[in-house]
Design a protein around this motif. Structure first.
Motif, PDB file in Angstrom:
ATOM      1  N   SER A 117      -0.887  -5.895  -5.796  1.00  0.00           N
ATOM      2  CA  SER A 117      -1.994  -6.059  -4.847  1.00  0.00           C
ATOM      3  C   SER A 117      -3.172  -6.775  -5.496  1.00  0.00           C
ATOM      4  CB  SER A 117      -2.430  -4.689  -4.319  1.00  0.00           C
ATOM      5  OG  SER A 117      -1.382  -4.032  -3.649  1.00  0.00           O
ATOM      6  N   VAL A 139       0.829  -1.210   0.000  1.00  0.00           N
ATOM      7  CA  VAL A 139       0.000   0.000   0.000  1.00  0.00           C
ATOM      8  C   VAL A 139       0.863   1.259   0.000  1.00  0.00           C
ATOM      9  CG1 VAL A 139      -1.608   1.354   1.401  1.00  0.00           C
ATOM     10  CG2 VAL A 139      -2.032  -1.070   1.010  1.00  0.00           C
ATOM     11  N   SER A 145       3.920   0.380   7.158  1.00  0.00           N
ATOM     12  CA  SER A 145       3.406  -0.929   6.742  1.00  0.00           C
ATOM     13  C   SER A 145       3.656  -1.969   7.818  1.00  0.00           C
ATOM     14  CB  SER A 145       4.071  -1.357   5.431  1.00  0.00           C
ATOM     15  OG  SER A 145       3.742  -0.479   4.385  1.00  0.00           O
TER      16      SER A 145
END
Length: 816
Positions: A384, A366, A669
């Motif tokens: 992803s 992300v 993260s």
């Protein structure tokens, strides 16, 4: 219903995945450098000047200039014919500038005489006053007679008779930019062709129809060039033909990336699939293994099509490596099925760790979404989506297929793997001490020395032998100790750009006085702003009063007969002086060849007008951010409407900032993964810490190893660091799931270990093969990724069970 849904989704994703445009634009590598108002500092892709390709014709074995020009003309004629027939839209080559027209000099002289006052700077009138003496006129008349009687002068007698005073001597330097001097390399003109000073190399300038960074469309051109060069090497062996330039570098970079990905990852994947087929010993195992990954890839590309419509080919190539994470989930499902033989039991045991691994892995990607680099954003999105698609297929569509297949396996191979899994590595004190020492050393190196980021994009480029030879040859034959870069003055209109060039020239003049700049093209002396032209025309009219004209008449009448010339022959001078001059745009007059004009100015695709200066500086000062070149860039770039035509300069600081942002996002993260693990383990902080331990340590070991061996992060391998982090997360989660679930099913830990073994072998072979790649960007990925994978596997296999036993040492002892 199952088959209808499966086939429908596959067809849907496959159709839209096939519609996506795979972009080969190397500009995808570049992060965006922006001004404070959010506008791009330099839209490099919009500039055509970067598309220039240099064609070099080098005479061998004493080949004459006539022979070299003969080969040059024949080659370019063949190229234009073949390129026109090969292009998808009718042509590949926009322009080849290789010789000057015979009409150029007469046309240029006509234009100069027709707009003479516009090129007479007001500061020259003091010098013109010194010409109005008998002594000067007598000397000039003797020179006029000599000029009129030689071969060249007899061809241009009308121009000489219109200039009895010798104003041409004062204005001669104004023609230097048009003739190729003043910083363009010092070419000689022989028979209308451009030669280096020693006349051994003829140079042509080719402009493709395509952008230099669009290597996909440009490939046809360079295949055509290479074919012609091979043909001429047989028929004209005494002239060596080569080329270089941004389009050529882009073509060879893209070609080498494709070759490396095919030769390294492609071959290694074939070996891995052969290994897996031998171990699983089932004809449909490979199909079951690849189907989820293929579906995930199509799913990712289909979503990229809906979001963007195009996708970077380089991001796809790197994303293929990350599909190893997705393959890991498939291996867990298939391996578990080989042990238990019950799809429902597989789902009960695998849903939680696979979903948890998928969620945390996507979380690690992300951070890439927030970095202002199209390549990283494309990679993060595709990875992803692909992992999510593979996970869905593995848990929803794969189990029903398992019912229809045999769960046979190579018992001998699995027996070996089971013996490896059963060996108590976590109880070997020597091994634990060795791991501890390596970890301490790596962490210490990271803490004391940190890691470094290589922001110089030049180090990521592949330099083909043929283009390197051509580039070095031209540099050696012209300015051996110097390099050349373009700077520009910008404006909404070309007149505004020409006006702003005055400031650029002032800056370059001051830098040349202190020795930073060796030379540059004085484009501002060739293109005069209309307002300045009008002022000079007014000054011309004011200067030539009746008294001065009478004085010139008297001087001509008294000196011309002394050298045998008729004073009446110089009457065109007075007609020229009294002409009604008007300002004019030279760049619209059609005098300057388009091939040369495009190196002086252009209107970019976004409508911005640019006026260029080619600047020479010392060759050994290019690749450091504290050198003369960067000092020159700093001086120019901080001025409004002035810019450096070098994306590497603008992106260096952006890349460094991106690295800092990425470091922050990586730790964010990790925090996300920590929170997910804490929630999944029902707020049991001991289990959370134990699951997080291999993740954290493997990342620190990678950072420490890179610091220890002086391996630097760059734009490419920083992407793969998210892959390392994702694999560490997966291995840790599955191992922790096996340790916690061994009370209910002792086979669970062994199944997870076997799946981790297959995953690790698959990825180590695939990633390790990248160390043998030729392209620096691909090769740079290998070291950090391999260290990360090995550390993740070792920590999960050894340290995690050891710490788990130590935490639970008061419980009944049993095998782990």
């Amino acid at each position: 219903m199952y088959w209808f849904l499966l086939v429908g989704l596959c067809c849907f994703c496959g159709y839209f995945a096939a519609q996506i445009h795979l972009e080969e634009d190397l500009n995808k590598l570049m992060p965006s450098a922006r001004n404070e108002d959010g506008s791009l500092k330099l839209a490099f892709a919009d500039l055509r000047i970067k598309d220039k390709t240099f064609l070099l014709f080098e005479g061998l074995n004493g080949a004459s200039t006539d022979r070299i020009t003969e080969v040059c003309d024949a080659f370019i004629d063949s190229l234009q014919l073949r390129a026109a027939a090969s292009g998808e839209n009718g042509q590949l080559v926009s322009d080849v500038f290789y010789r000057l027209s015979d009409d150029l000099l007469p046309d240029a002289m006509d234009y100069l005489l027709g707009h003479l006052p516009a090129y007479v700077d007001t500061s020259l009138y003091a010098s013109i006053d010194t010409l109005l003496t008998r002594e000067h006129f007598l000397r000039q008349m003797k020179q006029n007679r000599t000029d009129l009687t030689d071969e060249v002068g007899s061809m241009f007698s009308d121009y000489l008779l219109a200039d009895p005073m010798g104003l041409r001597n004062l204005l001669a330097h104004r023609l230097n930019p048009l003739a190729g001097g003043g910083g363009t390399g010092g070419f000689r003109i022989i028979d209308g062709h451009f030669f280096v000073p020693d006349s051994t190399v003829c140079v042509a300038f080719l402009t493709p129809c395509y952008s230099a960074t669009d290597t996909g469309q440009g490939a046809s051109l360079f295949r055509t060039l290479n074919g012609l060069i091979e043909q001429f090497s047989q028929t004209a062996s005494d002239v060596r033909i080569g080329y270089h330039g941004t389009p050529a570098s882009g073509f060879y970079n893209a070609s080498q990336i494709k070759h490396d990905l095919t030769a390294t990852i492609g071959i290694s994947l074939l070996l891995v699939l052969l290994f897996l087929s031998v171990c699983f010993r089932s004809s449909d195992t490979l199909l079951l293994l690849l189907s989820p990954v293929l579906f995930g890839s199509l799913f990712g590309l289909a979503l990229m099509y809906f979001l963007k419509g195009e996708f970077s080919l380089l991001a796809l190539g790197i994303g293929a490596v990350v599909l190893g994470v997705a393959l890991s989930y498939v291996l867990h499902v298939l391996t578990h099925y080989k042990y238990v033989g019950d799809p429902e039991q597989v789902l009960r045991d695998q849903v939680k760790p696979v979903c948890l691994g998928c969620l945390t892995t996507i979380g690690s990607f992300v951070g890439l979404f927030f970095i202002d680099t199209p390549l990283l954003q494309d990679f993060g999105l595709f990875a992803s989506f692909a992992i999510a698609g593979t996970t869905v297929f593995s848990l929803v569509f794969l189990p029903p297929l398992l019912r229809q297949t045999s769960h046979s396996l190579n018992r001998r191979a699995f027996a070996v793997i089971d013996r490896i899994n059963a060996f108590p590595f976590h109880r070997q004190k020597g091994l634990l001490v060795a791991i501890g020492v390596v970890t301490v050393i790596c962490v210490g190196c990271f803490v004391l020395r940190g890691t470094h980021f290589d922001a110089d994009m030049h180090n990521l480029g592949y330099r083909a032998e043929q283009t390197t030879y051509s580039e070095n040859l031209l540099r050696r034959k012209t300015h051996a100790a110097e390099k050349q870069k373009y700077f520009a003055a910008a404006g909404k209109t070309m007149e505004e750009a020409i006006g702003n060039f005055t400031r650029l020239a002032d800056k370059l003049d001051s830098l040349q006085r202190i020795g930073w700049v060796k030379g540059y093209t004085h484009t501002g002396q060739l293109f005069i702003p209309l307002q300045v032209q009008q002022k000079r025309i007014d000054a011309w009219r004011t200067y030539w009063t009746a008294e001065r004209l009478d004085k010139v008449r008297h001087l001509i009448a008294s000196t011309a007969p002394e050298v045998g010339l008729n004073p009446e022959a110089f009457s065109p001078f007075f007609e020229r002086v009294l002409d009604d001059y008007q300002p004019d745009r030279l760049y619209e007059a059609g005098i300057i060849p388009s091939g040369y004009l495009s190196t002086l100015m252009e209107q970019s695709h976004n409508g911005e007008c640019l006026c260029f200066a080619s600047v020479r500086f010392a060759n050994d000062t290019l690749h450091s951010d504290r050198n003369v070149y960067h000092r020159i860039c700093d001086v120019i770039a901080h001025e409004p409407h002035l810019m450096v035509l070098d994306t590497y300069y603008y992106t260096t600081d952006t890349l460094k900032g991106m690295n800092e942002d990425f470091n922050v996002l990586q730790w964010v993260s990790m925090l996300f993964v920590w929170v997910v693990l804490l929630l999944s383990f029902h707020l049991n902080w001991k289990h959370t810490c134990l699951a997080f331990l291999p993740i954290l340590l493997s990342w620190l070991i990678v950072l420490g190893a890179m610091s220890l061996f002086d391996v630097r992060f760059n734009l490419i391998n920083i992407i793969i660091s998210t892959f390392i982090f994702g694999m560490g997360v997966d291995y840790s989660i599955f191992m922790m799931n096996g340790l916690l679930g061994r009370k209910k099913d002792n086979r669970l830990l062994n199944c997870h270990k076997s799946a981790i073994f297959f995953s690790a072998v698959t990825l180590m072979v695939s990633v390790g093969s990248m160390l043998f790649a030729v392209h620096p960007a691909i090769r740079s990925v290998g070291f950090s990724t391999l260290v990360g994978l090995v550390s993740a596997v070792v920590l999960s296999y050894v340290v995690q069970p050891a710490v788990y036993e130590w935490i639970n040492r008061k419980e009944v002892n049993h095998e782990v």
